[in-house]
Write a protein that holds these residues in place. Structure first.
Motif, PDB file in Angstrom:
ATOM      1  N   MET A 122      34.028  37.196  36.811  1.00 32.42           N
ATOM      2  CA  MET A 122      34.123  37.267  38.061  1.00 32.42           C
ATOM      3  C   MET A 122      34.292  36.780  39.325  1.00 32.42           C
ATOM      4  SD  MET A 122      32.638  40.295  38.912  1.00 32.42           S
ATOM      5  CE  MET A 122      32.889  41.587  40.029  1.00 32.42           C
ATOM      6  N   ARG A 123      35.094  37.045  40.104  1.00 37.30           N
ATOM      7  CA  ARG A 123      34.940  36.081  41.592  1.00 37.30           C
ATOM      8  C   ARG A 123      35.176  36.626  42.912  1.00 37.30           C
ATOM      9  NH1 ARG A 123      40.162  35.234  38.691  1.00 37.30           N
ATOM     10  NH2 ARG A 123      40.844  37.157  40.324  1.00 37.30           N
ATOM     11  N   LYS A 124      34.575  36.451  43.869  1.00 40.52           N
ATOM     12  CA  LYS A 124      34.195  37.426  45.347  1.00 40.52           C
ATOM     13  C   LYS A 124      36.099  37.997  46.095  1.00 40.52           C
ATOM     14  CE  LYS A 124      30.602  36.269  48.850  1.00 40.52           C
ATOM     15  NZ  LYS A 124      30.176  36.928  48.106  1.00 40.52           N
ATOM     16  N   GLY A 125      35.521  39.175  46.099  1.00 36.42           N
ATOM     17  CA  GLY A 125      36.467  40.586  46.520  1.00 36.42           C
ATOM     18  C   GLY A 125      37.301  40.954  45.828  1.00 36.42           C
ATOM     19  N   ILE A 126      36.322  40.758  44.611  1.00 35.29           N
ATOM     20  CA  ILE A 126      37.955  41.623  43.425  1.00 35.29           C
ATOM     21  C   ILE A 126      37.020  42.576  43.351  1.00 35.29           C
ATOM     22  CG2 ILE A 126      36.517  42.270  40.674  1.00 35.29           C
ATOM     23  CD1 ILE A 126      37.509  39.219  40.090  1.00 35.29           C
ATOM     24  N   LYS A 127      38.564  43.399  42.880  1.00 37.42           N
ATOM     25  CA  LYS A 127      37.895  44.809  43.205  1.00 37.42           C
ATOM     26  C   LYS A 127      38.195  45.373  41.713  1.00 37.42           C
ATOM     27  CE  LYS A 127      39.560  47.539  46.603  1.00 37.42           C
ATOM     28  NZ  LYS A 127      40.597  47.846  47.517  1.00 37.42           N
ATOM     29  N   ARG A 128      36.855  45.979  40.975  1.00 37.58           N
ATOM     30  CA  ARG A 128      36.920  45.937  38.924  1.00 37.58           C
ATOM     31  C   ARG A 128      36.450  47.893  38.695  1.00 37.58           C
ATOM     32  NH1 ARG A 128      33.643  41.170  35.675  1.00 37.58           N
ATOM     33  NH2 ARG A 128      35.981  40.705  36.309  1.00 37.58           N
ATOM     34  N   LEU A 129      36.695  47.620  38.082  1.00 32.99           N
ATOM     35  CA  LEU A 129      36.645  49.195  37.537  1.00 32.99           C
ATOM     36  C   LEU A 129      36.163  48.969  35.868  1.00 32.99           C
ATOM     37  CD1 LEU A 129      39.925  51.830  38.254  1.00 32.99           C
ATOM     38  CD2 LEU A 129      37.608  52.380  38.966  1.00 32.99           C
ATOM     39  N   SER A 130      35.433  49.605  36.216  1.00 29.07           N
ATOM     40  CA  SER A 130      34.480  48.752  34.216  1.00 29.07           C
ATOM     41  C   SER A 130      34.967  50.797  34.433  1.00 29.07           C
ATOM     42  CB  SER A 130      33.667  49.064  34.629  1.00 29.07           C
ATOM     43  OG  SER A 130      32.022  49.740  34.242  1.00 29.07           O
ATOM     44  N   ILE A 131      35.079  51.320  32.762  1.00 28.96           N
ATOM     45  CA  ILE A 131      35.340  52.540  32.097  1.00 28.96           C
ATOM     46  C   ILE A 131      34.908  52.298  30.767  1.00 28.96           C
ATOM     47  CG2 ILE A 131      37.352  53.879  31.382  1.00 28.96           C
ATOM     48  CD1 ILE A 131      38.738  53.047  34.127  1.00 28.96           C
ATOM     49  N   VAL A 132      33.953  53.504  30.660  1.00 28.58           N
ATOM     50  CA  VAL A 132      33.380  53.380  28.934  1.00 28.58           C
ATOM     51  C   VAL A 132      34.103  54.590  28.432  1.00 28.58           C
ATOM     52  CG1 VAL A 132      31.177  54.276  27.633  1.00 28.58           C
ATOM     53  CG2 VAL A 132      31.218  52.882  29.910  1.00 28.58           C
ATOM     54  N   ASN A 133      34.373  55.099  27.089  1.00 27.76           N
ATOM     55  CA  ASN A 133      35.820  55.569  26.687  1.00 27.76           C
ATOM     56  C   ASN A 133      35.104  55.878  24.996  1.00 27.76           C
ATOM     57  OD1 ASN A 133      37.484  53.884  27.515  1.00 27.76           O
ATOM     58  ND2 ASN A 133      38.184  54.877  25.622  1.00 27.76           N
ATOM     59  N   LYS A 134      35.606  57.211  24.338  1.00 33.58           N
ATOM     60  CA  LYS A 134      35.598  57.322  23.728  1.00 33.58           C
ATOM     61  C   LYS A 134      36.899  56.930  23.138  1.00 33.58           C
ATOM     62  CE  LYS A 134      34.524  61.230  20.003  1.00 33.58           C
ATOM     63  NZ  LYS A 134      34.734  62.859  19.419  1.00 33.58           N
ATOM     64  N   ARG A 179      18.871  38.355  32.402  1.00 36.00           N
ATOM     65  CA  ARG A 179      20.189  37.931  32.739  1.00 36.00           C
ATOM     66  C   ARG A 179      21.182  39.094  32.273  1.00 36.00           C
ATOM     67  NH1 ARG A 179      19.078  31.940  30.712  1.00 36.00           N
ATOM     68  NH2 ARG A 179      17.975  31.475  32.901  1.00 36.00           N
ATOM     69  N   GLN A 180      21.041  39.556  30.631  1.00 37.67           N
ATOM     70  CA  GLN A 180      21.769  40.054  30.456  1.00 37.67           C
ATOM     71  C   GLN A 180      22.653  41.657  31.146  1.00 37.67           C
ATOM     72  OE1 GLN A 180      20.033  41.012  26.711  1.00 37.67           O
ATOM     73  NE2 GLN A 180      21.336  39.970  25.787  1.00 37.67           N
ATOM     74  N   LEU A 181      21.287  42.209  32.277  1.00 35.56           N
ATOM     75  CA  LEU A 181      21.384  43.836  32.963  1.00 35.56           C
ATOM     76  C   LEU A 181      22.091  43.022  33.510  1.00 35.56           C
ATOM     77  CD1 LEU A 181      19.628  46.704  32.127  1.00 35.56           C
ATOM     78  CD2 LEU A 181      17.577  45.786  33.843  1.00 35.56           C
ATOM     79  N   LYS A 182      21.024  41.893  34.909  1.00 38.53           N
ATOM     80  CA  LYS A 182      22.187  41.251  36.033  1.00 38.53           C
ATOM     81  C   LYS A 182      23.614  40.847  36.058  1.00 38.53           C
ATOM     82  CE  LYS A 182      20.995  38.192  39.529  1.00 38.53           C
ATOM     83  NZ  LYS A 182      22.123  38.122  39.818  1.00 38.53           N
ATOM     84  N   ASN A 183      23.734  40.647  34.909  1.00 37.64           N
ATOM     85  CA  ASN A 183      25.796  40.360  34.871  1.00 37.64           C
ATOM     86  C   ASN A 183      26.101  41.622  34.272  1.00 37.64           C
ATOM     87  OD1 ASN A 183      27.837  38.933  34.359  1.00 37.64           O
ATOM     88  ND2 ASN A 183      27.820  38.912  31.979  1.00 37.64           N
ATOM     89  N   PHE A 184      25.622  42.508  33.275  1.00 38.56           N
ATOM     90  CA  PHE A 184      26.425  43.931  33.788  1.00 38.56           C
ATOM     91  C   PHE A 184      26.482  44.520  34.453  1.00 38.56           C
ATOM     92  CE2 PHE A 184      26.193  48.228  32.164  1.00 38.56           C
ATOM     93  CZ  PHE A 184      27.455  48.726  32.293  1.00 38.56           C
ATOM     94  N   LEU A 185      24.931  44.969  35.416  1.00 43.03           N
ATOM     95  CA  LEU A 185      25.442  45.294  36.872  1.00 43.03           C
ATOM     96  C   LEU A 185      26.338  45.201  37.247  1.00 43.03           C
ATOM     97  CD1 LEU A 185      21.575  47.137  37.412  1.00 43.03           C
ATOM     98  CD2 LEU A 185      23.522  47.704  36.178  1.00 43.03           C
ATOM     99  N   GLU A 186      26.136  43.732  37.633  1.00 44.26           N
ATOM    100  CA  GLU A 186      26.952  43.135  39.172  1.00 44.26           C
ATOM    101  C   GLU A 186      28.291  42.701  38.182  1.00 44.26           C
ATOM    102  OE1 GLU A 186      25.255  39.786  39.579  1.00 44.26           O
ATOM    103  OE2 GLU A 186      23.134  40.839  40.745  1.00 44.26           O
ATOM    104  N   SER A 187      29.024  42.425  37.086  1.00 43.39           N
ATOM    105  CA  SER A 187      30.558  42.905  36.932  1.00 43.39           C
ATOM    106  C   SER A 187      31.272  43.343  35.777  1.00 43.39           C
ATOM    107  CB  SER A 187      30.702  40.829  36.571  1.00 43.39           C
ATOM    108  OG  SER A 187      29.771  40.443  35.019  1.00 43.39           O
ATOM    109  N   GLY A 188      30.224  43.892  35.161  1.00 42.21           N
ATOM    110  CA  GLY A 188      30.415  44.744  34.327  1.00 42.21           C
ATOM    111  C   GLY A 188      30.834  44.232  33.348  1.00 42.21           C
ATOM    112  N   ASN A 189      30.741  43.195  32.950  1.00 45.15           N
ATOM    113  CA  ASN A 189      30.427  42.056  31.730  1.00 45.15           C
ATOM    114  C   ASN A 189      29.657  42.211  30.580  1.00 45.15           C
ATOM    115  OD1 ASN A 189      33.347  40.598  32.098  1.00 45.15           O
ATOM    116  ND2 ASN A 189      32.199  39.140  33.251  1.00 45.15           N
TER     117      ASN A 189
END
Ligand SMILES: NC(=O)C1=CN([C@@H]2O[C@H](COP(=O)(O)OP(=O)(O)OC[C@H]3O[C@@H](n4cnc5c(N)ncnc54)[C@H](O)[C@@H]3O)[C@@H](O)[C@H]2O)C=CC1
Ligand SMILES: O=C(O)C(=O)COP(=O)(O)O
Length: 390
Positions: free
Chosen positions: A314-326, A290-300
């Motif tokens: 998360m909503r249908k049609g959303i464009k989301r940027l997921s950014i990891v940084n220092k 569940r955790q993996l799926k949620n993260f891959l599909e929503s970035g949450n």
């Protein structure tokens, strides 16, 4: 299609949550998006750029190179609590095995070779060699009062033991879970001095490695019975062997046998069975998937070991940027101005940090071009950029 690599056998009930057609699951992949693992040691494993997350179907994460994962923007999850009942039951069983020589008695009984009518008499003659003591009224010291420690403490009280606990980092939720009848030790030394039985439920960290050594054994009551279902490396092995040989430690039940320990006096070696029940394997696999799926599909991200909790609906049609940084100044400013330059509007955003790592989610409107992604990726301090389409 997301590729999920399994490094150990993972219960089907968990993997079934990753639908065919959307997920491909195999034990070998060159470029997996995610990994699900139990105890497989990952320290020497190279991590491809495709790898975004690792889910440990279990509690201990000492088999995963957390620092390297954080540097590469790989989110690590675990499932503390999902296997706690299984471990608790085996700890209770081990406390009894350390008190009554059931293991020796059964082996002796099976070795009896005599005519059938003589067996009952032989049993009555021999049983005195295997007598033991009761746990009722004895004091159990529990070090680490998280998911497992709290359950062990509760059930040991119900079995009539006095329970004394120690956990300087206990979470607020953990404190609520804990029975009022557990005495709180003012320090580890107080606990070690008063315990007839000791059970340890802390993670293996640089700060806990070989924490149980000759100095600590000398503080304990002679003949103490110890259960170790946490990690073997919490104990300094040579000191432990000396303490067993001298009788300072009367019994040591361990889920982490080593060559030297297997045949040592007073040791009951268990082949890392703590979490090996059908229920616990399924719970861990379900939670990890569940955790993996949620993260891959929503970035949450929820309940990660090396990343902060960070989520947006998360909503249908959303464009989301997921950014990891220092976690350094000015990154948010750089990201928002790069987006503004391309005429991208930000509907919603969230940024969270944990130690050296920061993570942001931006729900945006406008065309995200490959060159914009590249510009973001090239920004100093940014470790990973992902466009997620809802
Ligand atoms: N034998 C087996 O199959 C299993 C072994 N484990 C091991 O048990 C450990 C604990 O598991 P859970 O209870 O689920 O984890 P948890 O995260 O719920 O609890 C760990 C507790 O240890 C405490 N702690 C950390 N450092 C401490 C210290 N120096 N002294 C005292 N307390 C300290 C924390 O505050 C926390 O409350 C895992 O890290 C893992 O190594 C866990 C599950 C199965
Ligand atoms: O959850 C843990 O920390 C464990 O030690 C359980 O390990 P396993 O999943 O049984 O290989």
């Amino acid at each position: 299609m997301y590729k999920i690599q399994t490094l150990n056998k993972i219960a089907e009930k968990g993997l079934d949550l990753l639908p065919h057609g959307q997920y491909e699951i195999a034990s070998e992949f060159n470029e997996p998006d995610g990994i699900i693992v139990r105890s497989f040691k990952m320290h020497e494993m190279p991590f491809p750029i495709s790898l975004k997350a690792i889910a440990r179907a279990g509690a201990g994460v000492n088999n995963i190179p957390l620092e390297r994962c954080s540097e590469k923007g790989i989110v690590v999850f675990n499932t503390p609590g999902a296997n706690a009942n299984a471990v608790k039951e085996l700890v209770l069983c081990s406390m009894l095995l350390a008190s009554r020589d059931v293991v020796g008695g059964v082996a002796w009984t099976k070795s009896l070779e005599a005519p059938a009518d003589q067996i009952p008499a032989l049993v009555e003659q021999g049983k005195a060699n295997f007598a033991g003591c009761e746990i009722k009224g004895k004091t159990l010291g529990v070090v680490g009062l998280g998911a497992i420690g709290a359950l062990v403490a509760k059930d040991a009280l119900a079995l009539g033991m006095n329970v004394i606990g120690y956990d300087p980092y206990l979470s607020v939720d953990g404190a609520w879970e804990l029975s009022n009848d557990v005495q709180k030790a003012s320090g580890l030394e107080t606990l070690l001095k008063s315990a007839d039985y000791l059970t340890i439920h802390v993670p293996l960290l640089p700060s806990t490695k070989e924490m149980y050594n000759a100095e600590k054994f000398a503080m304990m009551k002679p003949g103490i019975k110890i259960m170790n279902f946490a990690r073997g490396e919490l104990f300094k092995e040579d000191d432990l062997l000396d303490a067993l040989e001298s009788g300072q430690i009367g019994a040591y039940v361990t889920d982490f046998p080593t060559t030297k320990l297997i045949h040592a006096k007073g040791v009951i070696p268990v082949p890392h069975l703590g979490a090996s029940t059908e229920e616990s394997e399924e719970n861990c696999a379900i939670w990890a998937s569940r955790q993996l799926k949620n993260f891959l599909e929503s970035g949450n991200i929820e309940n990660s070991v090396n990343f902060p909790t960070c989520k947006l609906p998360m909503r249908k049609g959303i464009k989301r940027l997921s950014i990891v940084n220092k976690n350094i100044p000015n990154i948010i400013g750089t990201v928002t101005s790069l987006l503004a330059k391309e005429g991208i509007n930000i509907d919603e955003m969230i940024n969270q940090s944990k130690g050296d790592v920061a993570y942001m989610l931006l729900d945006v409107q406008g065309e995200i071009s490959p060159s914009l992604i590249q510009a973001l990726e090239k920004t100093e301090g940014i470790r990973r950029v992902r466009l997620i389409l809802g």
